[in-house]
Design a protein around this motif. Structure first.
Motif, short mmCIF file in Angstrom:
data_model
loop_
_atom_site.label_atom_id
_atom_site.label_comp_id
_atom_site.label_asym_id
_atom_site.label_seq_id
_atom_site.Cartn_x
_atom_site.Cartn_y
_atom_site.Cartn_z
N THR A 24 40.68 41.48 40.11
CA THR A 24 40.00 42.77 40.28
C THR A 24 40.90 43.80 40.98
OG1 THR A 24 37.93 41.58 40.44
CG2 THR A 24 37.92 43.87 41.18
N PHE A 25 40.98 44.99 40.38
CA PHE A 25 41.77 46.12 40.89
C PHE A 25 43.28 45.90 40.84
CE2 PHE A 25 37.70 46.86 43.40
CZ PHE A 25 37.21 47.78 42.49
N SER A 26 43.73 44.84 40.12
CA SER A 26 45.16 44.71 39.86
C SER A 26 45.51 45.76 38.82
CB SER A 26 45.48 43.31 39.33
OG SER A 26 44.81 43.11 38.08
N SER A 41 39.58 39.05 35.41
CA SER A 41 39.59 37.60 35.15
C SER A 41 39.77 36.83 36.45
CB SER A 41 40.74 37.24 34.20
OG SER A 41 41.99 37.28 34.89
N GLN A 42 39.53 35.55 36.37
CA GLN A 42 39.99 34.67 37.44
C GLN A 42 41.52 34.67 37.37
OE1 GLN A 42 38.42 33.08 39.84
NE2 GLN A 42 36.34 33.53 39.22
N GLU A 101 33.90 38.32 38.74
CA GLU A 101 34.59 37.08 39.12
C GLU A 101 34.70 36.89 40.63
OE1 GLU A 101 34.97 34.80 37.14
OE2 GLU A 101 35.49 35.49 35.14
N GLY A 102 34.29 37.89 41.40
CA GLY A 102 34.18 37.66 42.84
C GLY A 102 35.48 37.64 43.61
N HIS A 103 36.43 38.49 43.22
CA HIS A 103 37.65 38.57 44.03
C HIS A 103 37.34 39.25 45.37
CE1 HIS A 103 40.58 37.21 40.98
NE2 HIS A 103 39.70 37.70 40.12
N SER A 145 37.19 26.66 30.26
CA SER A 145 37.17 28.05 30.74
C SER A 145 37.76 28.10 32.14
CB SER A 145 35.75 28.61 30.73
OG SER A 145 35.78 29.98 31.03
N HIS A 146 37.94 29.32 32.66
CA HIS A 146 38.64 29.52 33.94
C HIS A 146 40.01 28.85 33.88
CE1 HIS A 146 34.95 30.79 36.55
NE2 HIS A 146 35.18 31.57 35.51
N HIS A 147 40.63 28.89 32.71
CA HIS A 147 41.96 28.35 32.50
C HIS A 147 42.58 29.17 31.37
CE1 HIS A 147 45.11 25.50 31.11
NE2 HIS A 147 45.12 25.16 32.38
N TRP A 148 43.91 29.37 31.40
CA TRP A 148 44.54 30.23 30.40
C TRP A 148 44.37 29.74 28.97
CZ3 TRP A 148 48.18 27.69 27.60
CH2 TRP A 148 48.81 26.60 28.21
N SER A 149 44.11 28.44 28.80
CA SER A 149 43.99 27.90 27.44
C SER A 149 42.60 28.12 26.83
CB SER A 149 44.32 26.41 27.44
OG SER A 149 43.36 25.70 28.20
#
Ligand SMILES: [Zn+2]
Length: 410
Positions: free
Chosen positions: A34-36, A84-85, A126-128, A381-385
């Motif tokens: 978030t906010f990157s 994203s995560q 995602e709760g950053h 999920s929560h994984h790049w693949s």
């Protein structure tokens, strides 16, 4: 060109999702905290697309993107999230945003359809910096003091600073306008393997599970690991380990068919090999869509704690630190998804609860809300693949657009 935007276009859906994947790409997934910078570019990307759907774009003071319509008639709100995560998948979030965009592109320019789809991208699902920050802000559940207190979970940037850096500081936060929307619809990848393993294409979410979290502390006596006889030890770490096993032994007889529980973090104090731990702590989580089940399991935790304490070696305390009320999805909306699945996906749908949290659970507190799932390959999920078959993405989008059409038709 008039007339080119009013037909469902699966290729356009895939192209948009891939365009978002190219922003902040990481292997076959993305890295967009978030906010990157890539997250902010994704928000701008969406804002630039919204006019294609006859929507006026705006980004508010918490980073939510809205596309609002001036068209007469009922309005349906649809969306998901774009961050994203860390080093995660390309579909968790963007899928629901692009489905919403596609529905708006098909429905809004069509003079034959009374009403419009409005699009929202909720910030920081995602709760950053917090949990469901954007959707909770929209629901009026985030105070200025909450924003003052929030900081990035993985760094040292405060939320205020991040909003400042993004250029959002000082902008008003948009909150829900009573009566504006007939409801909220969100699509998401399943993040589990129920659909894939059953050969189904659409999950109709019945409810989103509640999450209850506990801090369980054990107090024994810290002592020398070499000179203290086993028989007289008050080892808080050992008591904790036994407690974990006892939970796993006793919960199955008391839980529901889909209850899950997890010990997330264990701390031993002082945590040195030559010192018997004098105290220990575990963070423990239970998820279920039935509060009565949770109540039963919590009573069991407290009963077990009292038993261990009565044995005299370690005093056990159970403290509830988070209560998440399950969110029920509106049944008339579930019926609309089912009818749309029958029309566009050969009826290959199933009603199922969601084990993961989503913005729809927040929206459900202020308006009728519903969700549909598409299959996740291997349930990852929560994984790049993380991935979904292109054909399933397109089928899901078609079902989504058809559901919007049916909901607006009332
Ligand atoms: Zn998500």
């Amino acid at each position: 060109m008039p007339g080119t935007n009013d037909r469902f276009d699966g290729k356009r859906v895939l192209a948009d999702l891939n365009a978002l994947r190219a922003i902040g790409a990481y292997r076959t997934g993305v890295h967009k905290p978030t906010f990157s910078e890539p997250h902010l570019r994704s928000l701008d990307w969406l804002a630039a697309r919204l006019p294609e759907a006859e929507l006026v774009a705006a980004i508010d003071g918490i980073g939510n993107v809205f596309g609002t319509s001036a068209k007469a008639g009922p309005k349906l709100l649809a969306g998901s999230h774009l961050e994203s995560q860390n080093h995660a998948g390309w579909l968790d979030g963007p899928l629901g945003v692009i489905y919403a965009l596609e529905a708006a592109r098909v429905i809004n320019p069509d003079p034959g359809i009374h009403g419009a789809v409005e699009v929202a991208s909720w910030c920081d699902e995602e709760g950053h910096f917090g949990s469901f920050l954007g959707s909770r802000s929209y629901a009026g559940a985030v105070s200025e003091a909450d924003i003052d207190a929030a900081r990035d979970r993985s760094g040292d940037r405060t939320l205020r600073q991040a909003l400042q850096d993004a250029g959002f500081a000082g902008r008003p936060r948009v909150t829900a306008e009573a009566g504006r929307h007939i409801g909220y619809l969100e699509a998401h990848i399943e993040q589990g393997d129920t659909l894939e393993s059953s050969g189904l294409k659409v999950g109709i979410v019945t409810s989103i599970v509640g999450i209850w979290q506990y801090r369980i502390t054990f107090t024994g006596a810290q002592n020398h690991a070499g000179t203290t006889r086993m028989a007289v030890r008050k080892d808080a770490g050992l008591a904790l380990a036994r407690f974990c096993v006892a939970i796993d032994d006793s919960f199955p007889a008391l839980c529901g068919p889909r209850t899950v529980w997890t010990t997330g973090r264990i701390t031993l104090d002082p945590g040195a090999p030559s010192v018997i731990p004098g105290s220990a702590e575990m963070l423990f989580q239970i998820r279920d869509d039935n509060p009565a089940v949770i109540e039963r399991l919590e009573q069991q935790l407290r009963r077990m704690a009292a038993e261990v304490t009565a044995q005299g070696r370690s005093a056990v305390q159970v403290e509830r630190i988070r209560t998440g009320v399950p969110a029920t999805m509106t049944s008339a909306f579930q019926d609309a998804i089912e009818a749309a699945s029958a029309a566009c996906a050969g009826g290959k749908s199933i009603r199922m609860p969601s084990g993961a949290g989503h913005d729809a659970q927040v929206l459900a507190t202020i308006m009728p809300a519903a969700m549909l799932f598409v299959p996740s390959i291997g349930g990852i999920s929560h994984h790049w693949s993380e991935n979904t078959d292109d054909a399933d993405i397109v089928t899901g989008a078609e079902v989504f657009v058809e559901t919007c059409r049916r909901l607006l038709a009332g």
